[in-house]
Design an enzyme around this catalytic site. Sequence first.
Site, mmCIF file in Angstrom:
data_model
loop_
_atom_site.group_PDB
_atom_site.id
_atom_site.type_symbol
_atom_site.label_atom_id
_atom_site.label_comp_id
_atom_site.label_asym_id
_atom_site.label_seq_id
_atom_site.Cartn_x
_atom_site.Cartn_y
_atom_site.Cartn_z
ATOM 1 N N LYS A 40 0.852 -1.193 0.000
ATOM 2 C CA LYS A 40 0.000 0.000 0.000
ATOM 3 C C LYS A 40 0.889 1.243 0.000
ATOM 4 O O LYS A 40 1.911 1.266 0.677
ATOM 5 C CB LYS A 40 -0.853 0.039 1.287
ATOM 6 C CG LYS A 40 -2.010 -0.927 1.326
ATOM 7 C CD LYS A 40 -2.806 -0.752 2.629
ATOM 8 C CE LYS A 40 -3.855 -1.819 2.795
ATOM 9 N NZ LYS A 40 -4.944 -1.769 1.795
ATOM 10 N N ARG A 60 -9.746 -11.932 2.335
ATOM 11 C CA ARG A 60 -10.552 -13.037 1.811
ATOM 12 C C ARG A 60 -9.801 -14.359 1.891
ATOM 13 O O ARG A 60 -10.411 -15.420 1.978
ATOM 14 C CB ARG A 60 -11.005 -12.703 0.376
ATOM 15 C CG ARG A 60 -9.893 -12.561 -0.617
ATOM 16 C CD ARG A 60 -10.340 -11.835 -1.881
ATOM 17 N NE ARG A 60 -10.509 -10.397 -1.666
ATOM 18 C CZ ARG A 60 -10.914 -9.537 -2.600
ATOM 19 N NH1 ARG A 60 -11.194 -9.962 -3.812
ATOM 20 N NH2 ARG A 60 -11.040 -8.266 -2.323
#
Length: 498
Positions: free
Chosen positions: A273, A347
């Site tokens: 990020k 996920r």
Amino acid sequence: MTALSVSTSSAASLRADALVIGVAKGPKGLVVAAGAEAVVEAFEGKLAEVLTTLGATGAEGEAVKLPAPAGLKAPLVLAVGLGEAVDGPFGAEDLRRAAGVAARTLAGAKKVALALPTGSAEDVEAVALGALLGSYAFGAYKADVTKAPVAELVVLTDRKGSKDAKSAVERATAIGEEMNRARDLVNTAPNDLNPKSFAAIAQAAGKEHGLKVEVLDEKALAKGGFGGILGVGVGSTNPPRLVKVAYTHPKAKASLAFVGKGITYDSGGISLKPAGHNETMKCDMAGAAAVFAAVVAAKRLGLQVNVTAWLALAENMPSGSATRPGDVLRMYGGKTVEVLNTDAEGRLVLADAIVRAGEEKPDVIVDVATLTGAMVLALGNRTFGVMANDDALRTRLHETAGAVGEPSWPMPLPADLRKGMVESTVADLANMGERMGGGLVAGLFLQEFVAEGIDWAHIDIAGPAFHEAGPFGYTPKGGTASAVRTLVRFAEDTAAGK
Ligand code: BES
Ligand code: MN
Ligand code: ZN
């Protein structure tokens, strides 16, 4: 820790550092809410006039202090706004927020009495919970504690059934303390809270409250084939954990599994990020904190339902050992996933935990996760999204959230978005699909791991889990404990056969 109690003493005679009353916006100006009769009397009927002179209107969020006249044992009166005046009782959320504002405004005081309108046990619980949540402060790393949280909160009520009031305050204490525990976990710096230390906290709390806690460490995860959790955690010097916290009731007729995303820090991994997107990523374990708080609360409330919380804990870091974009993971249960973006890590850990939770055949699985920035774009910072493989369950969770004062919105799992995700050239699935509708793509990914015949819902709390703006109502800056009350009410309703 803040102590909470209920009293039927008169507002005039109770000794406290401050006395809290409610005011509202009437059609002809400020009106004083029920519960403050003794204060109105002490001001010789001029209370509304005095407050209006001071600029008070009764609007939500307003807090106006004034010195108490003779006749009141407390030296200070705090008037908090309840919003528009209503015929009949105020809404529970209005009471929670007003009580929260009061507790926050009075930080530094030792003992505070709340004389807000309480016509029912539900109202007493709302005032108590709002006050407890509003008195929350995270002081672990600060030297200056001049504004320590209020030490003692007394909810005043003239309700005849004071037994109901007492159990209402006990309920608020259990739920509020567990929410504040979840907030502490979220606020703890990621150099202190890692998968191992989180698991240790779960073990300690399990011991304290008599819950069964099982921890799978990295060796056990490897042996069991938990490729998703391991693949996310493998780049970090802090190895991953899967924690099971089980509460069982001997007369339970239903079993719930709550699965929480517990990324103790999300750097994005190799798909790093950029600055501006990683400063708050210690909050990426808020789902795990929420399901943990909910199972402990279920135990403390003695709910007649079985609740198992699954905490999927890992730290997502880039390193020479980290999972690369292009790697294929073999997930728990055998499905393979091509990792196209290591920042879509939630996920992956959840998939393993959902498969594992499904093996125990619960009636319902609910996962809670700070899963996607897309959900924040869609719903903003205060509303969580609810998806499910069953429309009735999705509606029920949305309504449950509304009933406890948590804003939420039902979101779809459109079949056309599934296509992009299952089209990995090398594996059964890819961990990314179309960019548009990213929150729904993530939900569709999780759905692939839900066992046949199990009702499953997914709550994406990426927006409300961590509050960056100024505090409001009972919500502080930082961790909020989003979804805890929804999960607890869901378990209560399930216990009641709803
Ligand atoms: N933890 C983030 C999601 C998030 C964003 C939580 C903002 C709280 C606030 C998640 O792991 C993530 O990085 N998701 C990616 C997925 C994408 C790479 C498919 C995202 O939303 O950008
Ligand atoms: Mn991520
Ligand atoms: Zn994440």
